[in-house]
Motif scaffolding. Structure first.
Motif, short mmCIF file in Angstrom:
data_model
loop_
_atom_site.label_atom_id
_atom_site.label_comp_id
_atom_site.label_asym_id
_atom_site.label_seq_id
_atom_site.Cartn_x
_atom_site.Cartn_y
_atom_site.Cartn_z
N PHE A 96 0.25 -10.92 35.88
CA PHE A 96 0.59 -9.60 36.41
C PHE A 96 -0.69 -8.90 36.83
CE2 PHE A 96 -0.51 -6.71 32.88
CZ PHE A 96 -0.62 -7.60 31.80
N TRP A 97 -0.53 -7.92 37.69
CA TRP A 97 -1.66 -7.16 38.20
C TRP A 97 -1.44 -5.70 37.87
CZ3 TRP A 97 0.76 -11.22 40.26
CH2 TRP A 97 -0.01 -12.34 40.64
N THR A 98 -2.43 -5.10 37.27
CA THR A 98 -2.31 -3.69 36.90
C THR A 98 -2.41 -2.83 38.17
OG1 THR A 98 -4.69 -3.35 36.67
CG2 THR A 98 -3.51 -4.21 34.73
N SER A 99 -2.10 -1.56 38.00
CA SER A 99 -2.16 -0.68 39.18
C SER A 99 -3.60 -0.52 39.66
CB SER A 99 -1.52 0.68 38.83
OG SER A 99 -1.91 1.09 37.54
N GLU A 100 -4.58 -0.86 38.78
CA GLU A 100 -5.98 -0.84 39.24
C GLU A 100 -6.37 -2.18 39.88
OE1 GLU A 100 -5.31 -0.17 35.80
OE2 GLU A 100 -4.94 1.90 36.44
N GLY A 101 -5.41 -3.09 39.98
CA GLY A 101 -5.67 -4.35 40.66
C GLY A 101 -6.22 -5.44 39.75
N GLU A 102 -6.29 -5.19 38.44
CA GLU A 102 -6.79 -6.19 37.51
C GLU A 102 -5.74 -7.27 37.29
OE1 GLU A 102 -7.81 -3.66 34.05
OE2 GLU A 102 -9.01 -5.40 33.53
N ARG A 103 -6.16 -8.52 37.34
CA ARG A 103 -5.24 -9.63 37.06
C ARG A 103 -5.26 -9.91 35.56
NH1 ARG A 103 -5.48 -15.44 36.62
NH2 ARG A 103 -7.76 -15.36 36.85
N LYS A 104 -4.11 -10.05 34.96
CA LYS A 104 -3.96 -10.40 33.55
C LYS A 104 -2.80 -11.37 33.43
CE LYS A 104 -5.39 -5.81 31.79
NZ LYS A 104 -6.32 -5.98 30.64
N THR A 105 -2.72 -12.04 32.26
CA THR A 105 -1.51 -12.82 31.99
C THR A 105 -1.00 -12.42 30.61
OG1 THR A 105 -2.85 -14.63 31.04
CG2 THR A 105 -2.20 -14.85 33.36
N VAL A 106 0.30 -12.51 30.43
CA VAL A 106 0.90 -12.26 29.13
C VAL A 106 1.60 -13.56 28.74
CG1 VAL A 106 2.97 -11.24 30.22
CG2 VAL A 106 2.39 -10.65 27.85
N GLY A 107 1.34 -14.01 27.52
CA GLY A 107 1.80 -15.36 27.21
C GLY A 107 2.49 -15.51 25.87
N ILE A 108 3.22 -16.61 25.75
CA ILE A 108 3.94 -16.98 24.52
C ILE A 108 3.53 -18.40 24.15
CG2 ILE A 108 6.21 -17.40 23.53
CD1 ILE A 108 7.36 -15.30 25.48
N MET A 109 3.17 -18.58 22.90
CA MET A 109 2.67 -19.88 22.43
C MET A 109 3.55 -20.34 21.27
SD MET A 109 -1.28 -20.42 21.26
CE MET A 109 -1.83 -20.06 22.94
N LEU A 110 4.19 -21.48 21.45
CA LEU A 110 5.01 -22.03 20.36
C LEU A 110 4.08 -22.72 19.36
CD1 LEU A 110 8.10 -23.50 22.27
CD2 LEU A 110 7.67 -21.18 21.46
N PRO A 111 4.57 -22.93 18.13
CA PRO A 111 3.72 -23.56 17.11
C PRO A 111 3.12 -24.86 17.64
CG PRO A 111 5.73 -22.75 16.11
CD PRO A 111 5.90 -22.57 17.58
N GLY A 112 1.82 -25.05 17.41
CA GLY A 112 1.17 -26.26 17.89
C GLY A 112 -0.33 -26.02 18.00
N SER A 113 -1.00 -27.03 18.55
CA SER A 113 -2.45 -26.97 18.71
C SER A 113 -2.79 -27.31 20.16
CB SER A 113 -3.11 -27.98 17.75
OG SER A 113 -4.50 -27.82 17.78
N TYR A 114 -3.61 -26.49 20.79
CA TYR A 114 -3.83 -26.60 22.22
C TYR A 114 -5.30 -26.40 22.54
CZ TYR A 114 1.06 -25.27 21.62
OH TYR A 114 2.35 -25.20 21.19
N SER A 115 -5.72 -26.84 23.70
CA SER A 115 -7.08 -26.51 24.13
C SER A 115 -7.05 -26.07 25.58
CB SER A 115 -8.02 -27.70 23.93
OG SER A 115 -7.55 -28.78 24.71
N PHE A 116 -7.87 -25.10 25.89
CA PHE A 116 -7.92 -24.54 27.24
C PHE A 116 -9.37 -24.41 27.69
CE2 PHE A 116 -3.54 -23.54 27.82
CZ PHE A 116 -3.03 -23.30 26.54
N SER A 117 -9.59 -24.53 28.97
CA SER A 117 -10.93 -24.25 29.50
C SER A 117 -10.84 -23.02 30.39
CB SER A 117 -11.45 -25.46 30.28
OG SER A 117 -10.49 -25.82 31.25
N THR A 118 -11.97 -22.39 30.62
CA THR A 118 -11.97 -21.12 31.35
C THR A 118 -12.82 -21.22 32.61
OG1 THR A 118 -13.91 -20.41 30.13
CG2 THR A 118 -11.79 -19.82 29.18
N SER A 119 -12.32 -20.63 33.69
CA SER A 119 -13.14 -20.60 34.92
C SER A 119 -13.79 -19.22 35.06
CB SER A 119 -12.27 -20.93 36.13
OG SER A 119 -11.14 -20.08 36.14
N THR A 120 -13.21 -18.23 34.39
CA THR A 120 -13.82 -16.89 34.39
C THR A 120 -13.94 -16.44 32.93
OG1 THR A 120 -11.69 -15.78 34.41
CG2 THR A 120 -12.64 -16.30 36.56
#
Lengths: 103, 103
Positions: free
Chosen positions: A26-50
Motif C-alpha cells: 500500500f502507499w500512504t497519502s505521502e506516497g510512501e510504499r509499505k506492505t502489511v503482512g501475515i505470517m503463518l507459523p514456520g521459519s523463513y528467510s528474506f533478503s532486502t533490496s532496500t
C-alpha cells in the motif's frame, strides 16, 4: 480498530512460501510504499533490496539478522531494521502480523 | 498494478481456518466496507450476516451455495452473490484471492 487512513492498496497480494507468508502493498497519502503482512507459523528467510523496518503488529516472532548470531524476539509493538542488501531469518510459533516500511 | 484508491485499511487482518484464509477490511472513500482476501488451497464454508458479493481477483474457486446442489466454478473476474443469513462452501486447488463487498 486501528486503520491506515487514505492509502492506495494493491488489489493482489504478494505471496511467499506457498502462501504461508502473504503481504499487501500500500502507499500512504505521502506516497510512501509499505506492505502489511501475515505470517503463518514456520521459519523463513528474506533478503532486502532496500532498507526495511519491520514492525510487529500482532503475535511474536524471532529474528536472526545475517549480521547477527543469535535469535532476538519481537512482539506486538516491537520492530527491527534490516539494511539494504541484507537478509534475515524469521520464525514464529503462531500467526504473526507485521508492517514493513522501505527507505 | 491494480489498486484501491484512497481507502482506510485495517492494520490487523481477519484470520480464518488457522490462517489458511485471511482477509483485510477496508473502507472506500464512499464509506463502503469491503474485505480483500487470500485463500490457500483447501475447502471451507462460510455463513453470511449481510448480503455478500464475492469477486475472484486471482486464481479460481468452486462454490456451492447452501441453496444450490452443484459446485460452480469462478475464476479471475468472476463473482457470486450470497444472501444475508446464507452460507456457502468454497474450495480451491491453488491459491485464490477475492474481494468481498457487503450490502
Amino acid at each position: 480498530m486501528d486503520v491506515f487512513k487514505a492509502v492506495d492498496m494493491a488489489v493482489k497480494g504478494n505471496i511467499y512460501e506457498d502462501g504461508k507468508v502473504t503481504s499487501r502493498t500500500f502507499w500512504t497519502s505521502e506516497g510512501e510504499r509499505k506492505t502489511v503482512g501475515i505470517m503463518l507459523p514456520g521459519s523463513y528467510s528474506f533478503s532486502t533490496s532496500t532498507n526495511e523496518k519491520m514492525e510487529i503488529t500482532n503475535g511474536a516472532v524471532e529474528v536472526k539478522l545475517a549480521s547477527g548470531r543469535e535469535w532476538i524476539g519481537y512482539s506486538e509493538g516491537g520492530f527491527f531494521l534490516v539494511p539494504a542488501g541484507g537478509s534475515f531469518e524469521i520464525r514464529c510459533d503462531s500467526l504473526a502480523e507485521y508492517v514493513c516500511s522501505y527507505s
